[in-house]
Design a protein around this motif. Structure first.
Motif, PDB file in Angstrom:
ATOM      1  N   TYR A  30       0.838  -1.210   0.000  1.00 27.69           N
ATOM      2  CA  TYR A  30       0.000   0.000   0.000  1.00 27.69           C
ATOM      3  C   TYR A  30       0.875   1.264   0.000  1.00 27.69           C
ATOM      4  O   TYR A  30       0.735   2.131  -0.855  1.00 27.69           O
ATOM      5  CB  TYR A  30      -0.934  -0.017   1.213  1.00 27.69           C
ATOM      6  CG  TYR A  30      -1.802   1.224   1.303  1.00 27.69           C
ATOM      7  CD1 TYR A  30      -2.946   1.343   0.519  1.00 27.69           C
ATOM      8  CD2 TYR A  30      -1.467   2.275   2.161  1.00 27.69           C
ATOM      9  CE1 TYR A  30      -3.736   2.487   0.586  1.00 27.69           C
ATOM     10  CE2 TYR A  30      -2.243   3.413   2.235  1.00 27.69           C
ATOM     11  CZ  TYR A  30      -3.381   3.523   1.455  1.00 27.69           C
ATOM     12  OH  TYR A  30      -4.142   4.656   1.510  1.00 27.69           O
ATOM     13  N   ASN A  77      -1.086   5.527  -5.949  1.00 25.08           N
ATOM     14  CA  ASN A  77      -2.240   5.688  -5.071  1.00 25.08           C
ATOM     15  C   ASN A  77      -2.361   7.166  -4.622  1.00 25.08           C
ATOM     16  O   ASN A  77      -1.602   7.639  -3.768  1.00 25.08           O
ATOM     17  CB  ASN A  77      -2.065   4.761  -3.856  1.00 25.08           C
ATOM     18  CG  ASN A  77      -3.252   4.801  -2.934  1.00 25.08           C
ATOM     19  OD1 ASN A  77      -3.926   5.831  -2.796  1.00 25.08           O
ATOM     20  ND2 ASN A  77      -3.537   3.679  -2.304  1.00 25.08           N
ATOM     21  N   LYS A 125      -3.043   7.910  -0.761  1.00 24.09           N
ATOM     22  CA  LYS A 125      -1.827   7.703   0.038  1.00 24.09           C
ATOM     23  C   LYS A 125      -0.778   8.762  -0.272  1.00 24.09           C
ATOM     24  O   LYS A 125      -0.151   9.343   0.623  1.00 24.09           O
ATOM     25  CB  LYS A 125      -1.281   6.290  -0.235  1.00 24.09           C
ATOM     26  CG  LYS A 125      -0.098   5.929   0.569  1.00 24.09           C
ATOM     27  CD  LYS A 125       1.164   5.588  -0.178  1.00 24.09           C
ATOM     28  CE  LYS A 125       1.440   6.256  -1.454  1.00 24.09           C
ATOM     29  NZ  LYS A 125       2.655   6.017  -2.115  1.00 24.09           N
ATOM     30  N   ASN A 126      -0.627   9.071  -1.568  1.00 21.51           N
ATOM     31  CA  ASN A 126       0.329  10.135  -1.953  1.00 21.51           C
ATOM     32  C   ASN A 126      -0.008  11.448  -1.263  1.00 21.51           C
ATOM     33  O   ASN A 126       0.875  12.140  -0.754  1.00 21.51           O
ATOM     34  CB  ASN A 126       0.298  10.376  -3.468  1.00 21.51           C
ATOM     35  CG  ASN A 126       0.997   9.269  -4.241  1.00 21.51           C
ATOM     36  OD1 ASN A 126       1.723   8.477  -3.658  1.00 21.51           O
ATOM     37  ND2 ASN A 126       0.766   9.212  -5.541  1.00 21.51           N
ATOM     38  N   ASP A 148       2.930   1.929  -3.206  1.00 22.53           N
ATOM     39  CA  ASP A 148       2.241   2.140  -4.485  1.00 22.53           C
ATOM     40  C   ASP A 148       2.272   3.631  -4.865  1.00 22.53           C
ATOM     41  O   ASP A 148       1.533   4.433  -4.308  1.00 22.53           O
ATOM     42  CB  ASP A 148       0.789   1.638  -4.342  1.00 22.53           C
ATOM     43  CG  ASP A 148      -0.001   1.861  -5.621  1.00 22.53           C
ATOM     44  OD1 ASP A 148       0.589   2.293  -6.627  1.00 22.53           O
ATOM     45  OD2 ASP A 148      -1.222   1.598  -5.603  1.00 22.53           O
ATOM     46  N   PHE A 154      -2.581  12.990  -7.359  1.00 19.50           N
ATOM     47  CA  PHE A 154      -3.511  12.131  -8.097  1.00 19.50           C
ATOM     48  C   PHE A 154      -3.156  12.067  -9.582  1.00 19.50           C
ATOM     49  O   PHE A 154      -3.358  11.055 -10.226  1.00 19.50           O
ATOM     50  CB  PHE A 154      -4.953  12.650  -7.935  1.00 19.50           C
ATOM     51  CG  PHE A 154      -5.551  12.289  -6.609  1.00 19.50           C
ATOM     52  CD1 PHE A 154      -6.238  11.086  -6.457  1.00 19.50           C
ATOM     53  CD2 PHE A 154      -5.422  13.122  -5.513  1.00 19.50           C
ATOM     54  CE1 PHE A 154      -6.796  10.737  -5.226  1.00 19.50           C
ATOM     55  CE2 PHE A 154      -5.967  12.781  -4.280  1.00 19.50           C
ATOM     56  CZ  PHE A 154      -6.663  11.588  -4.142  1.00 19.50           C
TER      57      PHE A 154
END
Ligand code: PFF
Length: 456
Positions: A136, A142, A145-146, A139, A373
């Motif tokens: 997770y 993502n 999360k970023n 990645d 994103f």
């Protein structure tokens, strides 16, 4: 329009404090990630040689120019160019361009910096066999999360900047820079003991002059501007906090040597590490094109795989310290990126530092969430604000200083802390570089870059 009293803007507490802060701005992702991968991509030591030439014959004179403009005016880049504009409305545009570049570079810089923090956790989760959690945080695609890691990094940056010049930026960099160098050296020593490292060292120092072409010159110059934090007024801003008894030429020389030195040393870590990874069965070349993987893949795929292959506690320590090293280097740079628009808002719009830092940090944070994103924006921003924006800023700074403000006035400012510099042979050579050599070289490279971008 509100302007702050220069006396209340803050100053560096000590000579070494300023040099470390400026070196902290310079040493960042550009050195530890950008430089080694460019060397590997562009003919090893041949690239190093061209890069060194770019840093010393183009970068160093521009750095002296930026620091001089900053100290003379004791203002942010916009205020500085306004103060020296004699009412010419176009001159302050150089400063506005710098602030814009600072904001836009920061908006993707914090996303990449967030990845380095995420990978500290990736290494930890991997060690404790929390495979799902490791996947997770590892990645890169993502967005949620970023955004979390990006905003966390932005908050760290804002917190340092709210502390002010000496209590925030200077104190943080004075503490972080020695830690960073320590970590770098320890990692190099360990990597050298691993299988495959020798091949990497040989490759690093073997010059392949057949690779020298216009593209390589472009890459080397772009890398030099980015790495030395030039062209957007970061060093005008840092120069504005210098007191009058500091020797600008000497300080710029230290910062340039420090930055180049750390880049070359970082290459001794990253390139052998790539070959250690290869010796461990990890693919470091693109199987289709045969070219080296992109820098993102190398840093966030190849190297973690190598740390995992080493395994155990040593693998964990290597991985965690490597990504912490990257994160620390990025932090001392991101604070200088944020300081440019923050000093502008403080000086020109009269906001208090704390408020200015949170507002600007918040606004850039919003852009960086979008970047988190839409990762494709990174390449676009790099092309516009980094590859074109910084050399363009550098070109304008040279032309402004050489033909508008005039070298004699700059030398007069440099006399403070460096008596006799105006009559030295250095000053004669420096003026020639600022008026002719640097702008001509930058212009050639810049127009070729823009041409290449249009064609592609
Ligand atoms: N010099 C930093 C690096 O090498 O990562 C990036 C940077 C910082 C560029 C500050 C420009 C700047 F004004």
């Amino acid at each position: 329009m509100a302007t702050t009293d220069p006396k209340h803007r803050g100053t560096w507490n000590s000579k070494i404090g300023f040099i470390l802060a400026a070196a902290g701005s310079a040493v960042g992702l550009g050195n530890i990630w950008g430089f080694p991968t460019q060397v590997a991509d562009n003919g090893g030591a041949a690239f190093i040689l061209i890069y060194l030439i770019c840093c010393f014959i183009i970068g160093f004179p521009v750095m002296v120019a930026e620091l001089t403009i900053g100290r003379k005016t004791q203002k942010n880049p916009v205020g500085a160019f306004k103060a020296l504009s004699n009412g010419n409305p176009f001159v302050p545009l150089i400063g506005y361009w710098g602030v814009l570049c600072g904001v836009m570079i920061l908006s993707f810089y914090v996303v990449i910096s967030g990845w380095t923090l995420a990978y500290v956790f990736e290494e930890l989760f991997y060690f404790f066999n929390y495979d799902a959690a490791a996947a997770y945080v590892g990645d890169l695609g993502n967005g949620v999360k970023n955004s979390i890691f990006t905003l966390f990094f932005m908050i760290l940056t804002v917190l340092v900047v709210t502390g002010g010049v000496s209590k925030g930026i200077e104190r943080a960099t004075k503490l972080l820079m020695p830690v960073l160098i320590g970590i770098l050296l320890i990692l190099i020593v360990y990597i050298f003991t691993l299988e495959g490292a020798r091949e990497g060292i040989v490759m690093y120092f073997r010059p392949d002059f057949s690779t020298i072409n216009p593209d390589l010159l472009l890459s080397a110059m772009g890398q030099a501007f980015f790495s030395l934090s030039l062209g957007m007024g970061a060093l005008i801003t840092y120069g504005s906090y210098l007191n009058k008894n500091q020797n600008i030429v000497e300080s710029a020389a230290y910062v340039t040597i420090f930055d180049v030195g750390i880049a070359v040393i970082a290459g001794l870590l990253v390139i052998p590490a790539m070959y250690v990874a290869q010796a461990g069965g990890v693919n470091i070349m693109d199987p289709v094109t045969g070219a080296l993987h992109s820098s993102t893949t190398l840093v966030f795929d190849v190297l973690p795989e190598m740390f995992h292959n080493v395994g155990g506690l040593i693998g964990l320590l290597l991985g965690v310290t490597f990504f912490l090293l990257l994160g620390l280097a990025a932090l001392t740079s991101s604070i200088s990126l944020l300081e440019v628009p923050v000093s502008y808002v403080i000086d020109e719009h009269g906001l208090k530092r704390k408020k200015a830092a949170w507002i600007v940090g918040g606004l850039v944070g919003i852009v960086s969430v979008v970047v988190s994103f839409e990762l494709g924006l990174i390449d676009i921003f790099v092309s516009i604000f980094n590859e074109v924006g910084l050399p363009l800023g550098g070109l304008m700074i040279c032309l402004f200083l050489g033909y508008f403000w005039k070298g004699e006035n700059a030398l007069l400012e440099m006399e403070n802390g460096n008596e006799g510099v105006s009559n030295s042979s250095f000053s004669k050579i420096w003026i020639i570089f600022i008026k002719f050599i640097s702008p001509i070289l930058i212009a050639i490279v810049l127009f070729t870059t823009i041409w290449g971008l249009i064609k592609s």
